[in-house]
Design a protein around this motif. Structure first.
Motif, PDB file in Angstrom:
ATOM      1  N   THR A   2       0.766  -1.227  -0.077  1.00 42.92           N
ATOM      2  CA  THR A   2      -0.069   0.179  -0.015  1.00 42.92           C
ATOM      3  C   THR A   2       1.104   1.402  -0.030  1.00 42.92           C
ATOM      4  N   GLY A   3       0.508   2.190  -0.501  1.00 45.78           N
ATOM      5  CA  GLY A   3       1.003   3.675  -0.753  1.00 45.78           C
ATOM      6  C   GLY A   3       0.657   4.434   0.403  1.00 45.78           C
ATOM      7  N   GLN A   4      -0.172   3.945   1.495  1.00 46.92           N
ATOM      8  CA  GLN A   4      -0.639   4.982   2.381  1.00 46.92           C
ATOM      9  C   GLN A   4       0.133   5.046   3.682  1.00 46.92           C
ATOM     10  N   GLY A   5       1.332   4.401   3.828  1.00 52.30           N
ATOM     11  CA  GLY A   5       2.087   4.881   4.564  1.00 52.30           C
ATOM     12  C   GLY A   5       3.054   5.676   4.450  1.00 52.30           C
ATOM     13  N   LEU A  20      13.252  13.685   3.247  1.00 48.99           N
ATOM     14  CA  LEU A  20      12.204  13.560   4.021  1.00 48.99           C
ATOM     15  C   LEU A  20      11.403  12.477   4.205  1.00 48.99           C
ATOM     16  N   VAL A  21      10.858  12.106   5.342  1.00 48.79           N
ATOM     17  CA  VAL A  21       9.835  11.224   5.403  1.00 48.79           C
ATOM     18  C   VAL A  21       8.488  11.806   5.518  1.00 48.79           C
ATOM     19  N   VAL A  22       7.600  11.474   4.507  1.00 52.76           N
ATOM     20  CA  VAL A  22       6.573  12.196   4.280  1.00 52.76           C
ATOM     21  C   VAL A  22       5.272  11.249   4.564  1.00 52.76           C
ATOM     22  N   CYS A  23       4.391  11.697   5.504  1.00 58.06           N
ATOM     23  CA  CYS A  23       3.173  10.960   5.743  1.00 58.06           C
ATOM     24  C   CYS A  23       2.031  11.516   5.171  1.00 58.06           C
ATOM     25  N   PRO A  24       1.085  10.869   4.527  1.00 60.62           N
ATOM     26  CA  PRO A  24      -0.053  11.125   3.903  1.00 60.62           C
ATOM     27  C   PRO A  24      -0.776  12.101   4.683  1.00 60.62           C
ATOM     28  N   GLU A  25      -1.147  11.795   6.126  1.00 52.63           N
ATOM     29  CA  GLU A  25      -1.973  12.486   6.763  1.00 52.63           C
ATOM     30  C   GLU A  25      -1.234  13.467   7.712  1.00 52.63           C
ATOM     31  N   ARG A  26       0.200  13.100   8.148  1.00 52.88           N
ATOM     32  CA  ARG A  26       0.763  14.062   9.074  1.00 52.88           C
ATOM     33  C   ARG A  26       1.652  14.954   8.391  1.00 52.88           C
ATOM     34  N   GLY A  27       1.952  15.111   7.187  1.00 47.28           N
ATOM     35  CA  GLY A  27       3.085  15.603   6.550  1.00 47.28           C
ATOM     36  C   GLY A  27       4.385  15.280   6.871  1.00 47.28           C
ATOM     37  N   VAL A  28       5.193  16.059   6.781  1.00 46.88           N
ATOM     38  CA  VAL A  28       6.825  15.672   6.976  1.00 46.88           C
ATOM     39  C   VAL A  28       6.894  15.302   8.452  1.00 46.88           C
ATOM     40  N   GLY A 424       7.750  16.615  -4.191  1.00 46.25           N
ATOM     41  CA  GLY A 424       7.587  16.029  -5.718  1.00 46.25           C
ATOM     42  C   GLY A 424       7.690  14.441  -5.777  1.00 46.25           C
ATOM     43  N   VAL A 425       8.929  14.179  -5.555  1.00 51.42           N
ATOM     44  CA  VAL A 425       9.416  12.826  -5.722  1.00 51.42           C
ATOM     45  C   VAL A 425       8.878  11.924  -4.552  1.00 51.42           C
ATOM     46  N   GLY A 426       8.449  12.383  -3.570  1.00 54.04           N
ATOM     47  CA  GLY A 426       7.572  11.621  -2.617  1.00 54.04           C
ATOM     48  C   GLY A 426       6.281  11.362  -2.982  1.00 54.04           C
ATOM     49  N   ALA A 427       5.484  12.187  -3.814  1.00 51.60           N
ATOM     50  CA  ALA A 427       4.375  11.980  -4.209  1.00 51.60           C
ATOM     51  C   ALA A 427       4.432  11.210  -5.516  1.00 51.60           C
ATOM     52  N   VAL A 428       5.254  11.073  -6.394  1.00 54.73           N
ATOM     53  CA  VAL A 428       5.453  10.039  -7.164  1.00 54.73           C
ATOM     54  C   VAL A 428       5.639   8.625  -6.722  1.00 54.73           C
ATOM     55  N   ALA A 429       6.368   8.446  -5.616  1.00 58.26           N
ATOM     56  CA  ALA A 429       6.788   7.414  -4.836  1.00 58.26           C
ATOM     57  C   ALA A 429       5.457   6.819  -4.385  1.00 58.26           C
ATOM     58  N   ARG A 430       4.565   7.593  -3.969  1.00 58.44           N
ATOM     59  CA  ARG A 430       3.412   7.212  -3.451  1.00 58.44           C
ATOM     60  C   ARG A 430       2.591   6.549  -4.335  1.00 58.44           C
ATOM     61  N   LEU A 431       2.571   7.375  -5.763  1.00 52.79           N
ATOM     62  CA  LEU A 431       1.793   6.796  -6.823  1.00 52.79           C
ATOM     63  C   LEU A 431       2.399   5.300  -7.267  1.00 52.79           C
ATOM     64  N   GLY A 432       3.699   5.330  -7.318  1.00 55.15           N
ATOM     65  CA  GLY A 432       4.255   3.834  -7.706  1.00 55.15           C
ATOM     66  C   GLY A 432       4.171   2.922  -6.665  1.00 55.15           C
ATOM     67  N   ALA A 433       3.951   3.101  -5.544  1.00 53.88           N
ATOM     68  CA  ALA A 433       3.623   2.211  -4.490  1.00 53.88           C
ATOM     69  C   ALA A 433       2.072   1.824  -4.279  1.00 53.88           C
ATOM     70  N   ASP A 434       1.288   2.819  -4.897  1.00 52.26           N
ATOM     71  CA  ASP A 434      -0.278   2.370  -4.624  1.00 52.26           C
ATOM     72  C   ASP A 434      -0.866   2.674  -5.940  1.00 52.26           C
ATOM     73  N   PRO A 435      -1.022   1.737  -7.137  1.00 48.70           N
ATOM     74  CA  PRO A 435      -1.566   2.322  -8.093  1.00 48.70           C
ATOM     75  C   PRO A 435      -2.972   2.564  -8.141  1.00 48.70           C
ATOM     76  N   ASP A 441      -4.582  12.840  -5.676  1.00 49.86           N
ATOM     77  CA  ASP A 441      -4.485  12.377  -4.586  1.00 49.86           C
ATOM     78  C   ASP A 441      -3.178  12.689  -3.737  1.00 49.86           C
ATOM     79  N   VAL A 442      -2.137  12.804  -4.637  1.00 49.39           N
ATOM     80  CA  VAL A 442      -0.884  12.779  -4.014  1.00 49.39           C
ATOM     81  C   VAL A 442      -0.048  14.234  -4.254  1.00 49.39           C
ATOM     82  N   ILE A 443      -0.806  15.296  -4.761  1.00 47.97           N
ATOM     83  CA  ILE A 443      -0.212  16.564  -4.933  1.00 47.97           C
ATOM     84  C   ILE A 443      -0.408  17.372  -3.501  1.00 47.97           C
ATOM     85  N   PRO A 444       0.480  17.845  -3.111  1.00 48.76           N
ATOM     86  CA  PRO A 444       0.347  18.677  -1.838  1.00 48.76           C
ATOM     87  C   PRO A 444      -0.648  19.888  -2.183  1.00 48.76           C
ATOM     88  N   ALA A 445      -1.537  20.106  -1.099  1.00 50.66           N
ATOM     89  CA  ALA A 445      -2.417  21.382  -1.438  1.00 50.66           C
ATOM     90  C   ALA A 445      -1.242  22.637  -1.298  1.00 50.66           C
TER      91      ALA A 445
END
Length: 480
Positions: A2-5, A20-28, A424-435, A441-445
């Protein structure tokens, strides 16, 4: 999987690596950094030890993971783009130092290929210039070694991390060896540079499972690869045609989104791949200023200021540049002029010239070049930019950002998010981990930390830009 972690996002840059370690809910939730020290040598040579690049990736990544103190589900890697080296694919050992993107040693080779410049631009979207990777690759083959493989630095780093031999489409697009329309290696471009027969990495999407690395302490899938400026473009949500961003780092880099088709204009900008996702390419226009923060460091080395943090204090001591004009072409002029052979100029000096005048002139010189790039984008797109989103260390200078808004005559929106390349590269890593995720869904606001509106009239802005252009014209005439 899953790409949710959380994901580990690593930005391997010119003067350092940030992770950076980036969490989709908590940010950096964790960060780390490690320096890189390129060597600036006479004759425009800039090189760095490949081992330093790899060490910086590992040190920064491990520090970020230790800071977060929780596991990640994937890792993404951003890279410098045009930095190249030769290496042994059997052992992974480097065979040469890495030639950094600023390196100019391939200028004679480009001169030999001048008659093919327009053909190469039509094929690849790029002007013939040693800034790009292919001339440096050909120079290595001609002067250093015929052994191993010669690639951009991302392919070597990825191989050392995972054993894979790949590069993403946007990085491949910085070589001048990629067919811009098909996003595949061009046999014709390879032949022109004398690189036919070379073993080149497989061109992959920005988001896909590349392999697994154990170099950070446990097995982590590498699922995101993207060149640095395009990663920043994505993180700032510049995903619709007509929008643009500028990153003020070692150089300044303005990119504007053009959608699913490349736009080959005649303004001197670069047409290139923004990213490829799901086998579909998005494109952008790209303009470069070779010296931004590096010019600030030059002023620091001369003792005019003690560092970038002094720009506002020293520059605010005077009301204007006092007639001083600075063309900070300390590593040549890039887009839209493409004259890497030029040297900078500092004119209008007098006995009453103070450090503040020189600082203001530098800010004007950087901002005027970025404004030229924005005009070039508008010419190629057929409509003006609505605003400019900006990031990078120099955006902390209110003087530079206000100068930029004044000369651009458009709002300048400063990112509230630091380290947008890593994000930005963290966002595509999430995409690659969770098709199952979509790009949205992965672009920061997007939320600007500050917005600078123009404070001078259009006539004053035009006069100040005309003074800068006249000095550029003088430089061009002296060296043509």
């Amino acid at each position: 999987m899953t790409g949710q972690g959380p994901v580990l996002a690593v930005d391997q840059g010119t003067s350092g690596t940030k992770a950076l370690v980036v969490c989709p809910e908590r940010g950096v939730i964790g960060s780390g950094a490690a320096p890189v020290r390129p060597r600036h040598l006479p004759g425009g040579l800039v090189e760095v030890s490949p081992g330093d690049l790899l060490d910086s990736v590992l040190d920064a990544g491990r520090a970020a993971l230790a800071d977060a103190d929780e596991p990640v589900t994937a890792v993404g890697l951003a890279n410098q783009g045009e930095t190249v080296l030769a290496w042994d694919p059997a052992t992974g050992e480097p065979l040469t130092d890495a030639l950094v993107w600023q390196d100019r040693r391939a200028e004679p080779l480009c001169a030999e290929l001048a008659e093919h410049a327009e053909e190469l631009r039509a094929l690849t979207g790029l002007p013939l210039d040693p800034y790009f990777a292919a001339p440096k690759m050909a120079w290595i083959r001609r002067h250093l070694t015929r052994d191993g493989t010669v690639t951009t630095s991302d392919a070597w780093l990825t191989h050392r991390l995972t054993g894979a031999f790949v590069t993403d489409a946007a990085t491949a697009g910085r070589t001048q060896l990629l067919d811009l329309d098909t996003a595949a290696w061009s046999e014709r471009a390879l032949a022109l540079f004398g690189l036919d027969g070379e073993a080149l990495p497989r061109v992959v999407d920005a988001a896909e499972h590349i392999g697994t690395t154990t170099d950070f302490g446990y097995g982590i899938p590498l699922t995101g690869l993207l060149v640095d400026q395009q990663a920043a473009l994505l993180a700032q949500d510049v995903t619709e045609p007509g929008s643009a961003k500028c990153t003020y780092g070692t150089g300044a880099f303005l990119l504007a989104q053009t959608g699913d088709r490349p736009r080959r204009g005649d303004s001197g900008l670069v047409a290139c791949v923004a990213w490829r996702l799901g086998g579909r390419s998005s494109y952008c226009l790209d303009g470069q200023v070779y010296t931004a923060a590096s010019a600030v460091r030059w002023l620091t080395d001369l003792g005019v200021i003690s560092g970038a943090e002094d720009l506002d204090a020293v520059g605010s001591a005077v009301p204007d540049s006092g007639g001083v004009t600075f063309v900070p072409a300390l590593a040549g002029l890039a887009a839209p002029w493409w004259r890497g052979d030029l040297r900078g100029s500092l004119t209008g000096l007098g006995l009453d010239t103070a450090p503040g005048h020189v600082v203001r002139a530098l800010c004007e010189g950087i901002a005027a070049q970025v404004a030229e790039l924005a005009d070039a984008v508008a010419a190629d797109l057929g409509e003006p930019l609505r605003s400019l989103r900006v990031d990078g260390g120099l955006t902390r200078s209110a003087l530079l950002m206000q100068t930029q808004a004044d000369l651009l005559q458009r709002p300048v929106e400063v990112s509230a998010l630091p380290d947008v390349t890593a994000l930005g590269v963290g966002a595509v890593a999430r995409l690659g981990a969770d098709p199952g995720l979509a790009l949205r869904d992965v672009i920061p606001a997007w939320r600007p930390a500050a917005v600078y509106e123009p404070r001078v009239s259009a006539d004053e802005a035009a006069a100040r830009r005309a003074a800068f252009r006249s000095e550029v014209t003088a430089l061009l005439s002296r060296t043509s």
